[in-house]
Design a protein around this motif. Structure first.
Motif, mmCIF file in Angstrom:
data_model
loop_
_atom_site.group_PDB
_atom_site.id
_atom_site.type_symbol
_atom_site.label_atom_id
_atom_site.label_comp_id
_atom_site.label_asym_id
_atom_site.label_seq_id
_atom_site.Cartn_x
_atom_site.Cartn_y
_atom_site.Cartn_z
ATOM 1 N N GLU A 188 28.194 -51.225 18.662
ATOM 2 C CA GLU A 188 28.493 -50.018 17.902
ATOM 3 C C GLU A 188 29.980 -49.984 17.547
ATOM 4 O O GLU A 188 30.839 -50.225 18.397
ATOM 5 C CB GLU A 188 28.148 -48.768 18.716
ATOM 6 C CG GLU A 188 26.669 -48.507 18.871
ATOM 7 C CD GLU A 188 26.045 -48.020 17.578
ATOM 8 O OE1 GLU A 188 26.414 -46.933 17.095
ATOM 9 O OE2 GLU A 188 25.195 -48.759 17.035
ATOM 10 N N CYS A 227 31.742 -50.117 21.103
ATOM 11 C CA CYS A 227 30.919 -50.179 22.318
ATOM 12 C C CYS A 227 30.188 -51.523 22.276
ATOM 13 O O CYS A 227 29.318 -51.733 21.422
ATOM 14 C CB CYS A 227 29.917 -49.033 22.364
ATOM 15 S SG CYS A 227 30.680 -47.405 22.533
ATOM 16 N N GLU A 264 21.426 -50.060 24.922
ATOM 17 C CA GLU A 264 20.143 -50.652 24.514
ATOM 18 C C GLU A 264 20.332 -52.017 23.871
ATOM 19 O O GLU A 264 19.378 -52.613 23.368
ATOM 20 C CB GLU A 264 19.438 -49.712 23.538
ATOM 21 C CG GLU A 264 18.997 -48.397 24.183
ATOM 22 C CD GLU A 264 18.466 -47.399 23.165
ATOM 23 O OE1 GLU A 264 18.434 -47.756 21.957
ATOM 24 O OE2 GLU A 264 18.089 -46.290 23.565
ATOM 25 N N ARG A 295 24.834 -44.827 24.144
ATOM 26 C CA ARG A 295 23.395 -45.014 24.445
ATOM 27 C C ARG A 295 22.830 -46.220 23.675
ATOM 28 O O ARG A 295 22.062 -47.017 24.209
ATOM 29 C CB ARG A 295 22.629 -43.743 24.080
ATOM 30 C CG ARG A 295 23.079 -42.501 24.854
ATOM 31 C CD ARG A 295 22.586 -42.511 26.279
ATOM 32 N NE ARG A 295 23.208 -41.483 27.081
ATOM 33 C CZ ARG A 295 22.835 -40.193 27.104
ATOM 34 N NH1 ARG A 295 21.854 -39.779 26.337
ATOM 35 N NH2 ARG A 295 23.465 -39.347 27.904
ATOM 36 N N LYS A 296 23.221 -46.339 22.383
ATOM 37 C CA LYS A 296 22.733 -47.480 21.596
ATOM 38 C C LYS A 296 23.267 -48.792 22.145
ATOM 39 O O LYS A 296 22.552 -49.808 22.188
ATOM 40 C CB LYS A 296 23.138 -47.324 20.137
ATOM 41 C CG LYS A 296 22.307 -46.318 19.359
ATOM 42 C CD LYS A 296 22.648 -46.368 17.882
ATOM 43 C CE LYS A 296 21.770 -45.401 17.099
ATOM 44 N NZ LYS A 296 22.073 -45.446 15.647
ATOM 45 N N ALA A 297 24.538 -48.777 22.558
ATOM 46 C CA ALA A 297 25.124 -49.989 23.124
ATOM 47 C C ALA A 297 24.414 -50.387 24.409
ATOM 48 O O ALA A 297 24.205 -51.581 24.692
ATOM 49 C CB ALA A 297 26.615 -49.786 23.377
ATOM 50 N N ARG A 321 18.334 -54.108 26.962
ATOM 51 C CA ARG A 321 18.987 -53.226 27.927
ATOM 52 C C ARG A 321 20.198 -53.917 28.538
ATOM 53 O O ARG A 321 20.087 -55.037 29.060
ATOM 54 C CB ARG A 321 18.018 -52.823 29.044
ATOM 55 C CG ARG A 321 18.590 -51.815 30.032
ATOM 56 C CD ARG A 321 18.850 -50.489 29.372
ATOM 57 N NE ARG A 321 19.575 -49.571 30.243
ATOM 58 C CZ ARG A 321 19.999 -48.369 29.870
ATOM 59 N NH1 ARG A 321 19.767 -47.951 28.634
ATOM 60 N NH2 ARG A 321 20.648 -47.600 30.696
ATOM 61 N N GLU A 352 22.765 -52.806 21.358
ATOM 62 C CA GLU A 352 23.318 -52.823 20.010
ATOM 63 C C GLU A 352 24.837 -52.632 20.046
ATOM 64 O O GLU A 352 25.325 -51.742 20.729
ATOM 65 C CB GLU A 352 22.697 -51.713 19.151
ATOM 66 C CG GLU A 352 21.211 -51.850 18.936
ATOM 67 C CD GLU A 352 20.678 -50.757 18.017
ATOM 68 O OE1 GLU A 352 21.445 -50.315 17.135
ATOM 69 O OE2 GLU A 352 19.529 -50.343 18.202
ATOM 70 N N PRO A 354 26.009 -40.862 21.509
ATOM 71 C CA PRO A 354 24.947 -41.619 20.823
ATOM 72 C C PRO A 354 25.263 -43.109 20.717
ATOM 73 O O PRO A 354 24.361 -43.947 20.813
ATOM 74 C CB PRO A 354 24.896 -40.965 19.436
ATOM 75 C CG PRO A 354 25.585 -39.655 19.572
ATOM 76 C CD PRO A 354 26.578 -39.818 20.659
ATOM 77 N N HIS A 355 26.519 -43.440 20.530
ATOM 78 C CA HIS A 355 26.914 -44.839 20.375
ATOM 79 C C HIS A 355 26.876 -45.568 21.719
ATOM 80 O O HIS A 355 26.492 -46.743 21.786
ATOM 81 C CB HIS A 355 28.312 -44.907 19.759
ATOM 82 C CG HIS A 355 28.426 -44.186 18.446
ATOM 83 N ND1 HIS A 355 27.932 -44.711 17.266
ATOM 84 C CD2 HIS A 355 28.948 -42.966 18.132
ATOM 85 C CE1 HIS A 355 28.158 -43.858 16.288
ATOM 86 N NE2 HIS A 355 28.774 -42.791 16.783
#
Length: 392
Positions: free
Chosen positions: A95, A115, A91, A87-89, A124, A93, A84-85
C-alpha cells in the motif's frame, strides 16, 4: 525530512528485512541515520521496531514504542487514515498512500506512507514495514505550481475570450453596416426595374423581357438575403429576455399564416398542444418560424404533405419539426446550419441559406443545441433543445 520515491522505499524495505534477519543492531544503526520514519509492525498492529525519526516526531524514547499499538501512538484521527491500508498490507498487498499526520512542533504535515507486508503465508503477512516521509514542502511546491498554471490558464482564456468578443463585435458591426449600405443601391435597382416592367416592357423583345424579369427576381432575392443577414445580426446583438413560452401556440400562429398565404395547399400539420419552454419569446418565435417555413417549403412538391411539431419524451427530450418533404443527404448534415449553406438550388426551392444559421445562433444563446436527420426524398427532422435553467 523529505519524500522518497516508491522504488527507493521498496529497496529500503528489502534491505531492512535482510538486515533484520542478519543483524538487528546493524538495521538500527542504518535506520536511525535515515530521515524517514521506519517501523516494523506485527500482525496485532504493535510496534516491534522503529528508528529514531519516530522519537523526534512523536516525542517519546525509541524504547517507548515497543509493544504499543499503532492506534495508540498515532491517535484515533490519524489511525483512521492508516487503518484500511495497514489491514490490506496484512493481507499481503503493498500500500502507498498520502495522509495527514500531526507533528508536535510543526503542526499538521502531509505525509507519504508505505505499508509493505513481510513474512507469513499467501494472503496473510506476519508483519509489515511502515515507512512514512514528510511530503509537506513537496506538496506546497506542487500546489503552488498548480495555482500558477491555473492562473496562467485563466489569464490566457480571458485574453482569448476578449479577443473573440472583439472579433465577433466587429463582424456583427460589419454585417449590419454592409447590409444597410447595400440596401440603398439595391432599392434603386429594384425601383428602376419595376418601372421598366410596368411602363417599358412592351418595347423590349422577348429576350429583353426575360433578362429584365431575371434582373428583378435577382434583386428581390438579394433583398431577402440582406433582410436575413440583418435578422442574424440582430439575433447576435439583442438582449435575451427570459419568460415562459408556449411553443405550441406560436407554432399554430405561424402555420395559420402559412395557410393564408397559400390557401390552395392541403398540408396535414400536427402540432402537439401544451409544449412549453423557458426563454426569449421573440427569438423562439423566430426559431419556429424558420423551421416551420422550411418544412412548408420543402413539402411543396410532396403529395400528402405532412408536418409535425412535437417533443421527444424523457428528461433530455428535444423539440422537433419533422416533415416528409425533399429531405437531404446525411453526408452534408454538418453544413445545414452554416450561413449561406444550401443543399438545394434556389431554382428548386427559394431561400437565402441563412434561416438555419439564425436557428442555431438563437438556440446556442439559450444554452441548447441543434441537429438534424434526413433522407433524400423522405423528409427531414430538425431538433433543438432548451435547458430548463437558461445560462443568462
Amino acid at each position: 525530512m523529505y519524500a522518497i520515491e516508491p522504488k527507493e522505499i521498496s529497496n529500503l524495505a528489502k534491505g531492512a528485512q535482510a538486515l533484520w534477519d542478519a543483524d538487528p543492531a546493524e538495521l538500527r544503526l542504518i535506520a536511525d541515520a535515515l530521515p524517514v520514519l521506519i517501523a516494523q509492525v506485527d500482525g496485532e498492529e504493535r510496534f516491534r521496531f522503529n528508528n529514531r525519526a519516530y522519537e523526534g516526531w512523536f516525542g517519546m524514547p525509541v524504547e517507548g514504542f515497543l509493544g504499543r499499538l499503532v492506534r495508540e501512538v498515532f491517535g484515533e484521527a490519524s489511525y483512521a487514515q492508516f487503518c484500511p491500508h495497514i489491514r490490506k498490507a496484512m493481507e499481503g498487498e503493498r500500500e502507498f498512500f498520502e495522509a495527514v499526520l500531526p507533528h508536535p512542533q510543526l503542526g499538521e504535515r502531509n505525509v507519504q506512507a508505505h505499508c509493505i507486508p513481510s513474512g507469513g503465508g499467501p494472503g496473510r503477512a506476519r508483519r509489515l514495514y511502515l515507512l512514512i516521509s514528510d511530503a509537506t514542502e513537496e506538496r506546497k511546491l506542487a500546489d503552488e505550481k498548480i495555482r500558477s498554471l491555473n492562473a496562467d490558464l485563466e489569464r490566457r482564456v480571458q485574453e482569448r475570450t476578449a479577443q473573440l468578443v472583439a472579433i465577433n463585435k466587429e463582424l456583427e458591426a460589419f454585417c449590419y453596416s454592409v447590409s444597410h449600405d447595400l440596401r440603398a443601391p439595391l432599392r434603386t435597382i429594384r425601383g428602376f426595374g419595376d418601372v421598366l416592367l410596368e411602363q417599358y416592357l412592351s418595347q423590349l423583345d422577348s429576350r429583353g423581357q426575360d433578362f429584365l424579369r431575371r434582373t428583378c427576381e435577382a434583386s428581390a432575392q438579394m433583398d431577402r438575403l440582406i433582410e436575413d443577414l440583418l435578422k442574424l445580426s440582430r439575433v447576435a446583438r439583442s438582449e435575451l429576455r427570459a419568460e415562459g413560452v408556449n411553443l405550441s401556440e406560436i407554432a399554430e400562429d405561424i402555420v395559420e399564416t402559412l395557410r393564408k398565404a397559400e390557401p390552395e395547399r392541403a398540408v396535414d400539420v400536427r402540432i402537439v398542444p401544451g409544449l412549453e419552454a423557458h426563454g426569449d419569446g421573440r427569438l423562439l418565435r423566430l426559431v419556429l418560424d424558420n423551421l416551420l417555413r422550411n418544412a412548408w417549403k420543402f413539402t411543396s412538391r410532396t403529395p400528402n404533405a405532412r408536418i409535425e411539431f412535437n417533443c421527444k419524451p424523457g428528461p433530455d427530450g428535444a423539440f422537433f419539426v419533422a416533415d416528409n418533404g425533399a429531405g437531404f443527404d446525411m453526408r452534408y448534415a454538418d453544413k445545414l446550419f452554416g450561413v449561406f449553406q444550401r443543399l438545394h438550388s434556389t431554382g428548386e426551392y427559394p431561400g437565402s441559406g441563412v434561416g438555419l444559421a439564425i436557428v442555431k445562433r438563437i438556440i446556442n444563446r439559450h444554452g441548447g443545441r441543434t441537429w438534424a436527420t434526413g433522407e433524400v426524398g423522405r423528409g427531414a427532422t430538425f431538433y433543438f433543445t432548451l435547458p430548463e435553467v437558461n445560462p443568462w
